[in-house]
Design a protein around this motif. Structure first.
Motif, mmCIF file in Angstrom:
data_model
loop_
_atom_site.group_PDB
_atom_site.id
_atom_site.type_symbol
_atom_site.label_atom_id
_atom_site.label_comp_id
_atom_site.label_asym_id
_atom_site.label_seq_id
_atom_site.Cartn_x
_atom_site.Cartn_y
_atom_site.Cartn_z
ATOM 1 N N ALA A 3 0.673 -1.167 -0.149
ATOM 2 C CA ALA A 3 -0.225 -0.129 -0.073
ATOM 3 C C ALA A 3 1.083 1.207 -0.049
ATOM 4 O O ALA A 3 1.747 1.275 0.844
ATOM 5 N N LYS A 4 0.878 2.239 -0.897
ATOM 6 C CA LYS A 4 1.371 3.326 -0.877
ATOM 7 C C LYS A 4 0.948 4.364 -0.376
ATOM 8 O O LYS A 4 1.478 5.422 -0.427
ATOM 9 N N SER A 5 -0.514 4.457 0.311
ATOM 10 C CA SER A 5 -0.980 5.719 0.833
ATOM 11 C C SER A 5 -1.721 5.133 1.977
ATOM 12 O O SER A 5 -2.220 4.052 1.997
ATOM 13 N N ASP A 6 -2.255 6.099 2.912
ATOM 14 C CA ASP A 6 -3.136 5.512 4.010
ATOM 15 C C ASP A 6 -4.471 5.480 3.321
ATOM 16 O O ASP A 6 -5.307 4.355 3.713
ATOM 17 N N GLU A 7 -4.931 5.953 2.178
ATOM 18 C CA GLU A 7 -6.209 5.657 1.606
ATOM 19 C C GLU A 7 -6.041 4.206 0.868
ATOM 20 O O GLU A 7 -6.979 3.479 1.002
ATOM 21 N N GLU A 8 -4.972 4.076 0.506
ATOM 22 C CA GLU A 8 -4.788 2.697 -0.266
ATOM 23 C C GLU A 8 -4.931 1.516 0.797
ATOM 24 O O GLU A 8 -5.533 0.276 0.646
ATOM 25 N N LEU A 9 -4.190 1.653 1.801
ATOM 26 C CA LEU A 9 -4.338 0.872 2.962
ATOM 27 C C LEU A 9 -5.690 0.791 3.620
ATOM 28 O O LEU A 9 -6.197 -0.402 3.717
ATOM 29 N N LYS A 10 -6.517 1.691 3.680
ATOM 30 C CA LYS A 10 -7.689 1.776 4.250
ATOM 31 C C LYS A 10 -8.592 0.913 3.168
ATOM 32 O O LYS A 10 -9.354 0.151 3.759
ATOM 33 N N HIS A 11 -8.434 1.057 1.866
ATOM 34 C CA HIS A 11 -9.181 0.284 1.129
ATOM 35 C C HIS A 11 -8.896 -1.085 1.013
ATOM 36 O O HIS A 11 -9.853 -2.014 1.140
ATOM 37 N N LEU B 221 -7.746 -2.878 3.565
ATOM 38 C CA LEU B 221 -8.368 -3.308 4.721
ATOM 39 C C LEU B 221 -9.982 -3.538 4.745
ATOM 40 O O LEU B 221 -10.479 -4.446 5.230
ATOM 41 N N GLY B 222 -10.380 -2.779 3.862
ATOM 42 C CA GLY B 222 -12.053 -3.010 3.446
ATOM 43 C C GLY B 222 -12.318 -4.110 2.746
ATOM 44 O O GLY B 222 -13.446 -4.672 2.672
ATOM 45 N N GLN B 223 -11.340 -4.462 2.098
ATOM 46 C CA GLN B 223 -11.284 -5.739 1.212
ATOM 47 C C GLN B 223 -11.207 -6.899 2.145
ATOM 48 O O GLN B 223 -11.752 -8.192 1.795
ATOM 49 N N PHE B 224 -10.337 -6.898 3.099
ATOM 50 C CA PHE B 224 -9.974 -8.280 3.979
ATOM 51 C C PHE B 224 -11.043 -8.193 4.973
ATOM 52 O O PHE B 224 -11.256 -9.514 5.335
ATOM 53 N N PHE B 225 -11.564 -7.147 5.485
ATOM 54 C CA PHE B 225 -12.336 -7.204 6.545
ATOM 55 C C PHE B 225 -13.847 -6.824 6.259
ATOM 56 O O PHE B 225 -13.867 -5.859 5.475
ATOM 57 N N ALA B 226 -14.860 -7.303 6.940
ATOM 58 C CA ALA B 226 -16.251 -6.930 7.191
ATOM 59 C C ALA B 226 -16.225 -5.780 7.767
ATOM 60 O O ALA B 226 -15.350 -5.216 8.685
ATOM 61 N N PRO B 227 -17.389 -4.654 7.483
ATOM 62 C CA PRO B 227 -17.339 -3.485 8.173
ATOM 63 C C PRO B 227 -17.352 -3.614 9.801
ATOM 64 O O PRO B 227 -16.625 -2.582 10.039
ATOM 65 N N THR B 228 -17.829 -4.570 10.259
ATOM 66 C CA THR B 228 -17.736 -4.491 11.848
ATOM 67 C C THR B 228 -16.402 -4.954 12.228
ATOM 68 O O THR B 228 -16.062 -4.256 13.109
ATOM 69 N N GLU B 229 -15.727 -5.890 11.503
ATOM 70 C CA GLU B 229 -14.375 -6.186 11.747
ATOM 71 C C GLU B 229 -13.411 -5.013 11.502
ATOM 72 O O GLU B 229 -12.410 -4.802 12.392
ATOM 73 N N LYS B 230 -13.686 -4.052 10.660
ATOM 74 C CA LYS B 230 -12.980 -3.025 10.429
ATOM 75 C C LYS B 230 -13.081 -2.107 11.321
ATOM 76 O O LYS B 230 -11.990 -1.307 12.051
ATOM 77 N N ILE B 231 -14.428 -1.747 11.888
ATOM 78 C CA ILE B 231 -14.520 -0.962 12.953
ATOM 79 C C ILE B 231 -13.984 -1.347 14.342
ATOM 80 O O ILE B 231 -13.273 -0.550 15.127
#
Length: 94
Positions: free
Chosen positions: A28-36, A38-48
């Motif tokens: 991941a080259k940026s915070d936004e890329e990393l956040k995206h 993690l959104g692919q790896f985790f369900a919304p509740t897991e991400k929270i």
């Protein structure tokens, strides 16, 4: 509580899975890329849950008390304690 299948994975699968996850995170080259990502790896509740645990570490490092952290991000003292125990030495948290 989330219902999780109790069947354990073979060590080879676990190691390979963590290696792949690490590779993707490091790419991941940026915070936004990393956040995206993690959104692919985790369900919304897991991400929270992950974001709250990361916030606990950050807020502990800033010197906030358990009570202040609990109020700020709506977490129980037991959760704060659990996270703190896991990272106490590594992050230099008192």
């Amino acid at each position: 509580m989330v219902n999780v299948n109790k069947k354990y994975l073979h060590d080879r699968i676990v190691k390979g899975s963590w290696a792949l996850f690490k590779k993707e995170v490091l790419a991941a080259k940026s915070d936004e890329e990393l956040k995206h990502l993690l959104g692919q790896f985790f369900a919304p509740t897991e991400k929270i849950q992950l974001e709250k645990r990361l916030a606990i570490l950050y807020l502990l490092k800033t010197g906030m008390s358990y009570r202040e952290i609990g109020r700020a991000i709506d977490v129980a003292p037991a959760t704060i304690s659990f996270v703190k125990r896991g990272f106490k030495k590594k992050l230099g948290i008192k």
